[in-house]
Design an enzyme around this catalytic site. Structure first.
Site, PDB file in Angstrom:
ATOM      1  N   ASN A 120     -38.799 -16.645  44.022  1.00  0.00           N
ATOM      2  CA  ASN A 120     -39.865 -15.401  44.142  1.00  0.00           C
ATOM      3  C   ASN A 120     -41.297 -15.938  44.599  1.00  0.00           C
ATOM      4  O   ASN A 120     -41.816 -16.649  43.843  1.00  0.00           O
ATOM      5  CB  ASN A 120     -39.947 -15.114  42.475  1.00  0.00           C
ATOM      6  CG  ASN A 120     -41.056 -14.044  42.426  1.00  0.00           C
ATOM      7  OD1 ASN A 120     -41.980 -14.025  42.723  1.00  0.00           O
ATOM      8  ND2 ASN A 120     -40.857 -13.269  41.081  1.00  0.00           N
ATOM      9  N   HIS A 155     -40.325  -5.882  46.107  1.00  0.00           N
ATOM     10  CA  HIS A 155     -40.927  -7.465  45.584  1.00  0.00           C
ATOM     11  C   HIS A 155     -39.704  -8.224  45.303  1.00  0.00           C
ATOM     12  O   HIS A 155     -38.613  -7.860  44.305  1.00  0.00           O
ATOM     13  CB  HIS A 155     -41.667  -7.265  44.732  1.00  0.00           C
ATOM     14  CG  HIS A 155     -41.954  -8.629  44.057  1.00  0.00           C
ATOM     15  ND1 HIS A 155     -42.206  -9.702  44.511  1.00  0.00           N
ATOM     16  CD2 HIS A 155     -41.661  -9.048  42.523  1.00  0.00           C
ATOM     17  CE1 HIS A 155     -42.447 -10.685  43.657  1.00  0.00           C
ATOM     18  NE2 HIS A 155     -42.033 -10.476  42.439  1.00  0.00           N
ATOM     19  N   CYS A 195     -47.528  -9.960  42.760  1.00  0.00           N
ATOM     20  CA  CYS A 195     -46.441  -9.137  43.398  1.00  0.00           C
ATOM     21  C   CYS A 195     -46.456  -8.118  43.875  1.00  0.00           C
ATOM     22  O   CYS A 195     -45.933  -7.581  44.738  1.00  0.00           O
ATOM     23  CB  CYS A 195     -45.235  -9.466  42.148  1.00  0.00           C
ATOM     24  SG  CYS A 195     -44.970 -11.086  41.485  1.00  0.00           S
TER      25      CYS A 195
END
Lengths: 360, 91
Positions: free
Chosen positions: A301, A270, A122
């Site tokens: 995600n 992120h 990430c």
């Protein structure tokens, strides 16, 4: 904190490729033992919703290949003009060779092109941008191709509620090039390796090679199922990490760049989930309209691809415009690792999300 | 403190405020009203999402970041209340 600043380097364009297959938490009543109320609560509180996932056999190389092809065509860059490529991923095609070499061969880039992988998630996109800026500013590299992509959906156990509804897949390509436009960029990066086991795939590497027992499913105290070959996330600890580290990292980078919070036009974090994003924004007292956060509800995600995905999906028009936008990018996660950058973006040749099966 | 927006702003927590945070964070409230003697781990609605929101609220309001181990070590809302206030005073 590792701080550095650059001038004379610009981002030329960015493309993000998402798979076409969409999953939605609403369709996963079984995963939650028929508890529709819990699903409603997760949607409302955390913002879990839809996500895009690859079919078996499709990898980050495939997604990034499409993104790179579109990026190079839209930017009018010849293959021979690419001096280096960096591939950020934690879901590579092979343990060896690196994804960058695999894609280098597929794209038929010249042998003069340097190619390497970065094993980060990430935070990886910003780490990759940092490396690319260094390569360009150090001389010798006029154009660097940065790929950031992951297929985390392949690493989650479908019966693990703590990760299965969270992660989606995506692959991005970004062009970093020499510029005489005087753009300035600031970076700040950090690591807390004592938290290495908070987000981890325990088995499959040299520390714990795959065996007959590493692939066995185990149910934990919360009723989630996974084996040692699947992704494990200590959600509470990762949440604590995010809300502790992120606001501080953003403030420190602004101080290093001698810029005020108000002078930043967009904060692209992120895309972990809506709850964490609003929480970080609230702690920093940022106007929520400056914080893209629909990407995670649309695509999930997307790990290393989430920041470029949010740029492409939510800021396309403004970043392709002539007026320079001051954008703060910040990623945080597996490592534990974090990285933030302030860049000036305008006149991008392309800034768009494409679907994996769309014609190129 | 790392997570504090401005540590000078933080003041002692009142037990009613902690009960308020729990009331907001629990999806379902028990039949007996929450008080200092409530054993939070026994509450049906004390799940990971509730923990998350309680941790967040206490950190935002009082600058004390609770860990999973803290919740395991303590038992009642009164324990938690005393624990958080001790940390506020030490900050």
């Amino acid at each position: 904190m590792a701080n550095s600043s650059f001038s004379g380097v610009r981002i030329g364009g960015v493309v993000t490729c998402v798979p076409t297959l969409e999953k939605c938490i609403d369709d996963e009543v079984d995963l939650f033992g028929g508890n529709e109320k819990q699903i409603a609560r997760l949607k409302k509180t955390i913002g879990l919703n839809r996500r895009r996932v690859v079919e078996a056999g499709t990898t980050a190389v495939d997604l990034c290949h499409r993104a790179a092809t579109r990026l190079l065509a839209a930017s009018g860059v010849e293959l021979g003009q690419v001096s280096a490529m960096i591939f950020v991923t934690q879901t590579p095609d092979y343990l060896q060779p690196c994804n960058a070499a695999v894609l280098h061969g597929r794209l038929k880039l010249p042998t003069s092109c340097a190619a390497l992988d970065v094993n980060l998630g990430c935070s990886g996109y910003v780490y990759g941008l940092w490396l690319a800026h260094m390569m360009v500013q150090a001389g010798g590299c006029d154009r660097v191709l940065l790929l950031a992509g992951d297929t985390m959906s392949r690493l989650v156990h479908p019966k693990d509620r703590s990760v299965a509804p969270v992660f989606g897949d995506g692959g991005s390509a970004t062009l970093i090039e020499r510029s005489d436009g005087g753009q300035q960029a600031w970076f700040s990066l950090g690591t807390d390796g004592s938290g290495y086991d908070k987000l981890i795939v325990p088995a499959g590497g040299q520390r714990s090679p795959k065996t007959e027992s590493t692939c066995l499913d185990v149910e934990d105290e919360d009723g989630n199922v996974r084996s040692s070959e699947h992704l494990f996330m200590d959600g509470a600890e990762v949440f604590n990490f995010s809300i502790t580290v992120e606001p501080k990292a953003v403030r420190e980078l602004l101080a290093y760049a001698d810029l005020s919070l108000d002078s930043v036009d967009h904060f692209v974090f992120h895309q972990a989930n809506r709850y964490i994003l609003t929480n970080i924004a609230k702690r920093l007292k940022i106007d929520l309209t400056k914080v893209p956060m629909q990407t995670v509800e649309r695509y999930g995600n997307q790990s290393s691809a989430s920041i470029p995905s949010a740029m492409c999906g939510e800021l396309q028009a403004v970043l392709c415009g002539a007026e320079a936008q001051r954008v703060l990018l910040s990623g945080f996660g597996v490592g534990l690792s974090w990285a933030s950058a302030i860049v000036s973006l305008s006149d991008l040749s392309v800034c768009e999300v494409i679907e994996a099966d769309s014609a190129q | 403190m790392l997570s504090a927006i401005c540590s000078n702003d933080f003041v002692d927590m009142k037990i009613d405020q902690l009960i308020g945070i729990f009331t907001e964070s629990l999806e379902e409230l028990p039949e007996t009203p929450l008080d200092g003697a409530t054993r939070y781990k026994d509450l049906k609605a004390w799940d990971s999402l509730a923990v998350l929101t309680v941790v967040d609220e206490i950190d935002m309001e009082y600058g004390v970041l609770l860990r999973k181990a803290d919740f395991q070590k303590l038992a009642t809302l009164q324990d938690l209340y005393e624990f958080v206030n001790a940390r506020v005073e030490n900050a």
